[in-house]
Design an enzyme around this catalytic site. Structure first.
Site, PDB file in Angstrom:
ATOM      1  N   HIS A  97       0.843  -1.194   0.000  1.00  0.00           N
ATOM      2  CA  HIS A  97       0.000   0.000   0.000  1.00  0.00           C
ATOM      3  C   HIS A  97       0.876   1.241   0.000  1.00  0.00           C
ATOM      4  CE1 HIS A  97      -3.296   2.718   0.681  1.00  0.00           C
ATOM      5  NE2 HIS A  97      -2.730   3.167   1.789  1.00  0.00           N
ATOM      6  N   SER A  98       0.541   2.212  -0.860  1.00  0.00           N
ATOM      7  CA  SER A  98       1.214   3.506  -0.932  1.00  0.00           C
ATOM      8  C   SER A  98       2.708   3.299  -1.213  1.00  0.00           C
ATOM      9  CB  SER A  98       0.959   4.280   0.364  1.00  0.00           C
ATOM     10  OG  SER A  98       1.275   5.649   0.218  1.00  0.00           O
ATOM     11  N   MET A  99       3.598   3.797  -0.370  1.00  0.00           N
ATOM     12  CA  MET A  99       5.022   3.556  -0.594  1.00  0.00           C
ATOM     13  C   MET A  99       5.300   2.065  -0.741  1.00  0.00           C
ATOM     14  SD  MET A  99       8.351   4.499   1.821  1.00  0.00           S
ATOM     15  CE  MET A  99       8.194   3.083   2.920  1.00  0.00           C
ATOM     16  N   SER A 126      -1.741  -0.961  -4.019  1.00  0.00           N
ATOM     17  CA  SER A 126      -2.865  -0.203  -3.461  1.00  0.00           C
ATOM     18  C   SER A 126      -2.442   1.241  -3.198  1.00  0.00           C
ATOM     19  CB  SER A 126      -3.305  -0.862  -2.144  1.00  0.00           C
ATOM     20  OG  SER A 126      -4.166  -0.013  -1.406  1.00  0.00           O
TER      21      SER A 126
END
Length: 266
Positions: A97-99, A126
């Site tokens: 997710h994200s980074m 994500s």
């Protein structure tokens, strides 16, 4: 140099261990996040026979709080790949997710470069635009007050932490470091992956537009799917079961015979 078991144990947390796993799901946290973030999601997963769930623990937080930060996504990817190498004897599914999405992508390429057969069987990402879609980022350069304001805007951090000066002193250095890592990241063009890629995104995410999420299609020659959920950057906290369903479907497909992945089975 081959990684030692101690190196693997330092970077990997077995959330749902399986002594004889047939497939391993490896979860990559967001900026400022830790392996424990994925405990609720792991418990929401359908019981896939033979599936082991692990999460990456970055240095500088929780039980690794005394270790120096790593403020480079490529360097993080090098460390995680080395730690994962002994676990690549079983099919891997990566989720970030994200980074963590960008980091999972970089690890997927490194695993393939080491041994083509070690490329993950599935990559799920994500809340992150495709690596080839660049935005200038300056959050890591902001004052503490401005950084807290950004954390309130995107969500995902317990307000109790943001309202407590002592707690802030412990988390802000971690978050600033991770923002520095992801904001300094620059994609290096590479041949697309061959595994399926599934993209999950909040429809109102200020950090990732649907067009930027759809651009992940360029990073695989295999099957591609995009699913959007109502909500912002941390939509998955509200739609945990929907995310768990997407992960479960991937794990089930990988656990089946190779032909279930169509022409992409390995």
């Amino acid at each position: 140099m081959s990684p030692t078991p101690d190196a693997t144990d330092a970077w990997m947390r077995r959330i749902r261990p399986h002594a004889d796993a047939s497939v391993r799901l490896v979860c990559f946290p967001h900026a400022g996040g830790s392996a424990t973030y994925y405990h609720p999601l792991a418990h929401s997963l359908a019981r896939i026979p033979g599936a082991e769930v692990l999460a990456v623990q970055y240095p500088g937080r929780q039980d690794r709080r005394r270790e120096p930060f790593v403020d480079s996504v490529p360097l993080l990817a090098d460390h995680v790949t080395a730690a994962l190498n002994p676990l690549a004897d079983r099919p891997l599914v990566l989720f970030g997710h994200s980074m963590g999405a960008t980091l999972a992508y970089e690890v997927a390429h490194r695993l393939r470069a080491r041994r083509p057969e070690s490329e993950p069987r599935w990559l799920l990402v994500s809340g992150r635009r495709a690596p080839s879609r660049f935005r200038e980022g300056t959050v890591h350069l902001r004052t503490d007050a401005q950084l807290v304001e950004e954390l309130r805007r995107v969500g995902g951090t317990d307000p109790a932490f943001l309202d407590d000066p002592e707690l802030l002193d412990t988390i802000l250095p971690v978050i600033r470091n991770d923002y520095r890592a992801i904001e300094s990241y620059r994609w290096t063009p590479a041949p697309p992956l061959t595994c399926p890629v599934t993209v999950l995104v909040g429809a109102q995410d200020p950090q990732t537009t649907l067009d930027e999420a759809a651009a992940w299609r360029e990073h695989t020659s295999g099957p591609f799917a995009l699913r959007d959920f109502p909500g912002g950057h941390f939509y998955l906290d509200v739609h945990r079961q929907g995310v768990a369903d997407a992960l479960s479907q991937a794990l089930e497909r990988v656990a089946r015979p190779m032909e279930t992945l169509g022409g992409n089975g390995r």
